[in-house]
Design an enzyme around this catalytic site. Structure first.
Site, PDB file in Angstrom:
ATOM      1  N   ARG A  62      -9.322  21.879 -36.126  1.00 38.15           N
ATOM      2  CA  ARG A  62     -10.275  22.468 -37.125  1.00 38.15           C
ATOM      3  C   ARG A  62      -9.478  23.353 -37.993  1.00 38.15           C
ATOM      4  O   ARG A  62     -10.098  23.286 -39.174  1.00 38.15           O
ATOM      5  CB  ARG A  62     -11.472  23.007 -36.252  1.00 38.15           C
ATOM      6  CG  ARG A  62     -12.439  21.919 -35.398  1.00 38.15           C
ATOM      7  CD  ARG A  62     -13.134  22.459 -34.677  1.00 38.15           C
ATOM      8  NE  ARG A  62     -14.235  21.677 -34.065  1.00 38.15           N
ATOM      9  CZ  ARG A  62     -15.036  21.819 -32.989  1.00 38.15           C
ATOM     10  NH1 ARG A  62     -15.129  22.968 -32.632  1.00 38.15           N
ATOM     11  NH2 ARG A  62     -15.728  20.692 -32.574  1.00 38.15           N
ATOM     12  N   LYS A 225     -25.846   6.819 -22.564  1.00 41.12           N
ATOM     13  CA  LYS A 225     -27.411   6.663 -22.295  1.00 41.12           C
ATOM     14  C   LYS A 225     -27.808   6.032 -23.757  1.00 41.12           C
ATOM     15  O   LYS A 225     -27.683   6.333 -24.771  1.00 41.12           O
ATOM     16  CB  LYS A 225     -28.066   7.886 -22.430  1.00 41.12           C
ATOM     17  CG  LYS A 225     -27.815   8.630 -20.789  1.00 41.12           C
ATOM     18  CD  LYS A 225     -28.459   9.723 -20.983  1.00 41.12           C
ATOM     19  CE  LYS A 225     -28.308  10.634 -19.732  1.00 41.12           C
ATOM     20  NZ  LYS A 225     -29.085  11.908 -19.895  1.00 41.12           N
ATOM     21  N   GLY A 381     -18.244  12.665 -30.202  1.00 37.10           N
ATOM     22  CA  GLY A 381     -17.341  13.139 -29.180  1.00 37.10           C
ATOM     23  C   GLY A 381     -16.374  12.125 -28.530  1.00 37.10           C
ATOM     24  O   GLY A 381     -15.047  12.159 -28.604  1.00 37.10           O
ATOM     25  N   GLY A 404     -22.030  15.652 -33.676  1.00 38.74           N
ATOM     26  CA  GLY A 404     -23.343  15.954 -33.994  1.00 38.74           C
ATOM     27  C   GLY A 404     -23.998  15.740 -35.093  1.00 38.74           C
ATOM     28  O   GLY A 404     -24.726  14.887 -35.538  1.00 38.74           O
TER      29      GLY A 404
END
Ligand code: AMP
Length: 423
Positions: A62, A225, A381, A404
């Site tokens: 980053r 999920k 991720g 996200g």
């Protein structure tokens, strides 16, 4: 093809743009639109990097990502004030979350001294910012040492804004948060605000996939999920030609269609949702691919007994932990015929070597399609972790730095940190 090459191509074809509500292209303002000579640029960066027990930076991806934006402003003859968060401090200033730990590392990366202000507002910050000369760099202390940051407090944002003459947002990883430094601050720079190269690169890539995609467009969705991915699936059905489903979420679809899934991961309360997604896709002419076979195990462990079975006939007591070879083949063919690819989520429990084959095969198929000219965006991720595990980071078109934020942008088409700069 390297990421840099693709990025240059993106620049040339003006994909620093998205469509507004009237479906007209809007051009984003980036640091390239300004000359920072004599200016003080307040840059929101994402220096939320992992540190070891001795406070050494263990992954500086980053920080490296922010260097082109910083260097452009310094090369113009401007000064740079960097602001970031680090970790999730709950009780105000906490030594282990201090950004002072990254100063030396940043100084090495920039090859110049970096000044540090032990607070991001108040006298300490103001005098450090005032003393800053052209070509110099100042890093402010962790923004989240003040509760007002995450609350999006306007007064706190105003105090931050007094430190610089320009606001540059280059923190894609936090662009989905309406925090003081990511969004609220932008109002104090009505004409002097823009995106840095990290933000513009991310937005160009995702807009290329969502609004300007060359067809066929294939979205590969995996991970644990269905519930995490419903909103994204609903959006992608309006944009993609093919949706490939893998990972734990596949078993909810298999069970919804009457398959026997043993003790595989399932979300019983999402069976109907899965059927609705399939029906919606059918109505819209989108091909949804569900695995036809699975590698099943008698235990959630790398050394468990395993076998390959029809995905609709998993024996009792066994669980599906990877896609099987027949599925891999079908998926590789769909990927090979795609011109645009979005990958979010692994095909199986790729962290265990016994169940990584499907994820690796998908990654290899994406790399091969990219070599043939497809545009591939890897985001979220665990697919990023997978691409890095197989060292394919430079063999795909773009690896997103903000899981996200990327997913929220796909779901809603906007982000607070983006909207605030575009206003
Ligand atoms: P997500 O964060 O939703 O993308 O989920 C990623 C996680 O899903 C990874 O840690 C994988 O190990 C896990 N996963 C993938 N396939 C399966 C599966 N078949 N059963 C259980 N977990 C899985």
């Amino acid at each position: 093809m390297s990421r840099k090459v693709i990025f240059a191509t993106l620049n040339e074809t003006v994909v620093f743009s998205k469509r507004n509500k009237q479906n007209q292209k809007t051009i984003m303002k980036t640091v390239d639109n300004f000359n920072f000579s004599g200016q003080k640029a307040l840059i929101r960066v994402d220096f939320n990097v992992p540190l070891d027990a001795d406070f050494n930076v263990t992954d500086d991806t980053r920080m490296r990502a922010a260097l082109p934006t910083i260097n452009k402003i310094l090369a113009d003859g401007g000064a740079v004030i960097l602001m970031s968060h680090l970790g999730r401090p709950k009780e105000g200033p906490t030594d282990k979350y201090s950004l002072k730990h990254v100063v030396n590392h940043l100084s090495k990366l920039l090859n110049k001294p970096v000044a540090f202000a032990s607070d991001c507002i108040g006298d300490v910050a103001t005098s450090a910012a005032t003393a800053l000369k052209a070509g110099e760099v100042l890093l402010l202390e962790n923004l989240r040492f003040h509760k007002q940051e995450e609350k999006g407090d306007v007064d706190f944002a105003k105090q931050l804004s007094t430190l610089g003459t320009y606001f540059v947002n280059d923190a894609f990883g936090t662009a989905h948060r309406a925090h003081a430094s990511t969004a609220i601050i932008a109002q104090f720079f009505p004409n002097n605000k823009c995106f840095g190269y990290v933000m513009s690169g991310e937005l160009a890539s995702i807009n290329k996939v969502l609004t300007d995609s060359e067809k066929p467009f294939t979205a590969i969705m995996g991970g644990a999920k269905v519930s995490d991915k419903i909103l994204i699936l609903e959006q992608l059905i309006n944009k993609a030609n093919n949706i490939i489903i893998g990972g734990g979420m596949a078993f909810t679809f298999v069970k919804a269609q009457g398959g026997k899934i043993g003790k595989s991961l399932v979300e019983e309360d999402k069976l109907e949702t899965a059927l609705n997604i399939l029906a919606d896709a059918k109505a819209k002419g989108v091909n949804i691919y569900i695995p036809v076979d699975a590698i099943v195990a008698d235990n959630f462990a790398n050394d468990a007994n395993k076998q390959t079975v029809d995905i609709k006939a998993i024996p009792d007591g066994w669980m599906g932990l990877d896609i099987g070879p027949a599925t891999e083949k079908i998926y590789a063919e769909v990927i090979a015929n795609s011109k645009t690819i979005l990958w979010n989520g692994p095909m199986g429990v790729f962290e265990m070597s016994s169940f990584e084959h499907g994820t690796k095969a998908a990654a290899e198929a994406i790399v091969a399609a990219t070599k043939k000219g497809a545009f591939s965006l890897i985001g979220g991720g665990d697919s990023v972790a997978a691409i890095n595990k197989y060292h394919f980071g430079n063999d795909v078109s773009y690896v997103s730095t903000g899981g996200g934020a990327l997913l929220e942008y796909i779901e809603s088409g906007s982000l607070p940190g983006v909207d605030a700069v575009e206003k």
